[in-house]
Structure formats: structure tokens, C-alpha cells
Enzyme design. Structure first.
Site, PDB file in Angstrom:
ATOM      1  N   HIS A  52       0.560  -0.901   0.180  1.00  0.00           N
ATOM      2  CA  HIS A  52      -0.476   0.114  -0.419  1.00  0.00           C
ATOM      3  C   HIS A  52       0.316   1.324   0.217  1.00  0.00           C
ATOM      4  CE1 HIS A  52       1.424  -1.087   4.418  1.00  0.00           C
ATOM      5  NE2 HIS A  52       0.788   0.582   4.171  1.00  0.00           N
ATOM      6  N   HIS A  82       7.664   6.532   5.904  1.00  0.00           N
ATOM      7  CA  HIS A  82       6.997   5.734   4.722  1.00  0.00           C
ATOM      8  C   HIS A  82       6.590   7.093   3.924  1.00  0.00           C
ATOM      9  CE1 HIS A  82       4.737   5.820   7.815  1.00  0.00           C
ATOM     10  NE2 HIS A  82       3.217   5.638   7.301  1.00  0.00           N
ATOM     11  N   GLU A  94      -2.595  13.553   4.650  1.00  0.00           N
ATOM     12  CA  GLU A  94      -3.099  12.964   5.289  1.00  0.00           C
ATOM     13  C   GLU A  94      -4.071  13.978   6.162  1.00  0.00           C
ATOM     14  OE1 GLU A  94      -1.794   8.951   6.841  1.00  0.00           O
ATOM     15  OE2 GLU A  94      -3.266   8.380   5.309  1.00  0.00           O
ATOM     16  N   HIS A 107       5.557  10.426   6.678  1.00  0.00           N
ATOM     17  CA  HIS A 107       6.152  10.148   8.103  1.00  0.00           C
ATOM     18  C   HIS A 107       6.972   9.506   8.181  1.00  0.00           C
ATOM     19  CE1 HIS A 107       0.750   9.838   8.010  1.00  0.00           C
ATOM     20  NE2 HIS A 107       1.517  11.405   8.334  1.00  0.00           N
ATOM     21  N   THR A 187      -2.584   5.574  11.182  1.00  0.00           N
ATOM     22  CA  THR A 187      -3.523   5.782   9.578  1.00  0.00           C
ATOM     23  C   THR A 187      -3.754   4.761   8.411  1.00  0.00           C
ATOM     24  OG1 THR A 187      -1.911   6.456   8.373  1.00  0.00           O
ATOM     25  CG2 THR A 187      -2.766   7.595   9.801  1.00  0.00           C
TER      26      THR A 187
HETATM   27  N1  LIG Z   1       0.962   5.812   8.773  1.00  0.00           N
HETATM   28  S1  LIG Z   1       1.146   5.822  10.289  1.00  0.00           S
HETATM   29  O1  LIG Z   1       2.797   6.415  10.082  1.00  0.00           O
HETATM   30  O2  LIG Z   1       0.420   5.791  11.127  1.00  0.00           O
HETATM   31  C1  LIG Z   1       1.674   4.129  10.537  1.00  0.00           C
HETATM   32  C2  LIG Z   1       2.918   3.742  10.992  1.00  0.00           C
HETATM   33  C3  LIG Z   1       3.292   2.773  11.650  1.00  0.00           C
HETATM   34  C4  LIG Z   1       2.783   1.522  10.931  1.00  0.00           C
HETATM   35  N2  LIG Z   1       2.624   0.299  11.321  1.00  0.00           N
HETATM   36  C5  LIG Z   1       4.139  -0.264  10.880  1.00  0.00           C
HETATM   37  S2  LIG Z   1       5.150   0.406  11.488  1.00  0.00           S
HETATM   38  O3  LIG Z   1       4.087  -1.676  11.662  1.00  0.00           O
HETATM   39  C6  LIG Z   1       2.815  -2.690  10.867  1.00  0.00           C
HETATM   40  C7  LIG Z   1       3.057  -3.628  11.479  1.00  0.00           C
HETATM   41  C8  LIG Z   1       2.398  -3.389  13.922  1.00  0.00           C
HETATM   42  C9  LIG Z   1       3.054  -3.978  14.441  1.00  0.00           C
HETATM   43  C10 LIG Z   1       2.820  -3.583  15.640  1.00  0.00           C
HETATM   44  S3  LIG Z   1       1.710  -2.531  15.384  1.00  0.00           S
HETATM   45  C11 LIG Z   1       2.164  -2.272  14.034  1.00  0.00           C
HETATM   46  C12 LIG Z   1       0.624   1.811  10.271  1.00  0.00           C
HETATM   47  C13 LIG Z   1       0.950   3.545  10.085  1.00  0.00           C
HETATM   48 ZN   LIG Z   2       1.953   7.107   7.476  1.00  0.00          ZN
END
Ligand SMILES: NS(=O)(=O)c1ccc(NC(=S)OCCc2ccsc2)cc1
Ligand SMILES: [Zn+2]
Length: 249
Positions: A52, A82, A94, A107, A187
Site C-alpha cells: 500500500h 514512508h 493525510e 511520516h 492511519t
Molecule cells: N501512517 S502511520 O505513520 O500512522 C503508520 C505507522 C506505522 C504503521 N505500522 C507499522 S510500522 O507496523 C505495522 C505492524 C505493526 C506491528 C505492531 S503494531 C503495527 C502503520 C501506520
Molecule cells: Zn503514514
């Protein structure tokens, strides 16, 4: 949902991200410190197509690249960064600022290594993660971003990864580190309410041609019919009982 359900609200989805930040209501809080960012380029490891989006991952086995101060207590360790973007330059960020949408958003994800042993454990707690959000605006070609874009060809399909040596993430940031901060969530799945959001008030430039290359990434695997990642931004969520604060007047 009325106050009588606030207990239920507390445990489910009242602190979701992203939000629209009303800058007039985001009061300056004098207790907020300047953000302290210490990134070591030797910790950059690889770029990965997650399906994604693409993540640029860092070595977070020790406190080598960290942030502290700002709204935070203790050190938060850099894990990955990312981007989120839209199908055209008219959409993509976002976070929204006074109703203004930006074409993309960076982010930078950190976890509270001061209190928790791992990222996964930290993600179960409201003070577990700190994500710096940087808005992108259409402007001149961004040479620091170009280094990342030059590697996208190596991670075109889902699951592919490629080494990224000595990436200077700090050079991607604006000089002005003033920010808005509020308590929120991831998010994307699993949407855990574990993020102290730190949204920088100064946007960084990306050219339209560079942004077009993000949309060339595929969400499909090598052996599948190619489907591009045209957009991957979540809509804004309700503020509920939250307040966004500003690091400056
Ligand atoms: N878009 S965001 O920055 O809010 C964001 C950041 C990290 C993640 N997830 C990450 S780095 O890991 C996903 C796997 C996981 C393991 C425990 S909790 C999430 C999803 C969204
Ligand atoms: Zn993000």
C-alpha cells in the site's frame, strides 16, 4: 455518542488520525520544547514495497537515530519512514491544515525505546509511538527525495526490497521545526491509538514529476497483473475531546 458512552469511547476509536488541524484553535503551549532530532545516516537499511506504500527502514536495535524533547518524554527510536499520496496533485496528504489538503505527506515513525522493549510492545500504549508528519507541496525538484525515487525501480512490485546505504534523512527536513502536536493513531491497519503526532508547520517541496513516480509503484506482486498504488491516504477523523497544541505563538 453521548457522555454516557464515553467509557466505551475511551477504549475504542475516539483518538483516530489523521485530523484537520485548525491553526487558530491550536494554542501555543509554553511547556512544549523544541524538537531534538539526531539521525545517524549509518542506520539506514533498505527500502521495501509494502503493497500500500513503500517504507524506508532503519536499524532500530539501539538508540542511534532518535528524537527527544518536543512534546515527548524520553527518547524515541527511528524505525522507518514512508509517504502518503493521492491520484492527482489535488489530493494526497493525510493531515489537513485549516481545510487545506497537500499533495503528499511524509511520516517518520519512532517508538518509545525509553519505556518499551520493542516496537510491537510500544504500539500497544498511547505513549508508544511518535510520528513526525511533514507536508509536501508542489515545487522545485527535491534532490534529497530524488535519491529515494531513484531506488523505486528496484522495488516496483509488492514485497520487493533494496538496500539503501547511508541515507541522510535529516537533510529532508525543513530548517524550521515548529510543530503542532496531538494524541492520535496509526492511519492504516491496525489503527492502534498509540501515536503522539508531531506535524511540522513548514512544508517541504516535491516536483509534480517526482510525485508521479510514487504512483508508478505497484501494489501487486511480480507475477500478477500490474496495479499501481494511485493513492493511499486516509480521510480526516473526528477530533472528539482532543486539542492540538502549537510549539510557537
Ligand atoms: N501512517 S502511520 O505513520 O500512522 C503508520 C505507522 C506505522 C504503521 N505500522 C507499522 S510500522 O507496523 C505495522 C505492524 C505493526 C506491528 C505492531 S503494531 C503495527 C502503520 C501506520
Ligand atoms: Zn503514514
Amino acid at each position: 455518542m453521548g457522555a454516557s458512552h464515553s467509557h466505551r469511547n475511551k477504549h475504542c476509536h475516539s483518538h483516530q488520525s489523521p485530523i484537520n488541524i485548525c491553526t487558530k484553535k491550536a494554542r501555543h503551549d509554553p511547556i512544549l520544547k523544541p524538537l531534538n532530532i539526531q539521525y545517524d545516516s549509518k542506520t539506514s537499511k533498505r527500502i521495501v514495497n509494502m503493497g500500500h506504500c513503500f517504507n524506508v527502514e532503519f536499524d532500530d536495535t539501539a538508540d542511534m537515530s532518535v528524537i527527544n524533547d518536543g512534546p515527548l518524554t524520553g527518547k524515541y527510536r527511528l524505525r522507518q519512514f514512508h509517504f502518503h499520496w493521492g491520484s492527482t496533485d489535488a489530493d494526497g496528504s493525510e493531515h489537513v491544515i485549516d481545510g487545506k489538503v497537500y499533495p503528499a505527506e511524509l511520516h517518520i515513525v519512532h517508538w518509545n525505546s525509553h519505556r518499551y522493549p520493542t516496537f510491537e510492545e510500544a504500539a500497544k500504549h498511547p505513549d508508544g509511538l511518535a510520528v513526525i508528519g511533514v507536508l509536501l507541496k508542489i515545487g522545485e525538484k527535491n534532490p534529497v527525495l530524488q535519491t529515494i525515487i531513484d531506488n523505486l525501480g528496484q522495488v516496483k512490485t509488492k514485497g520487493k526490497e533494496h538496500m539503501l546505504i547511508k541515507y541522510e534523512l535529516s537533510s529532508m527536513l525543513p530548517k524550521d521545526l515548529n510543530y503542532w502536536t496531538y494524541p492520535g493513531s496509526l492511519t492504516t491497519e491496525p489503527y492502534f491509538e498509540c501515536v503522539t503526532w508531531i506535524v511540522l508547520q513548514h512544508a517541504i517541496p516535491i516536483s509534480s514529476a517526482q510525485l508521479t513516480q510514487f504512483r508508478g509503484l505497484l501494489c501487486t506482486a511480480e507475477n500478477e497483473k500490474p496495479v499501481p498504488i494511485l493513492e493511499n491516504h486516509r480521510r480526516v477523523q473526528r477530533l472528539h475531546d482532543r486539542v492540538a497544541r502549537s510549539s510557537c505563538t
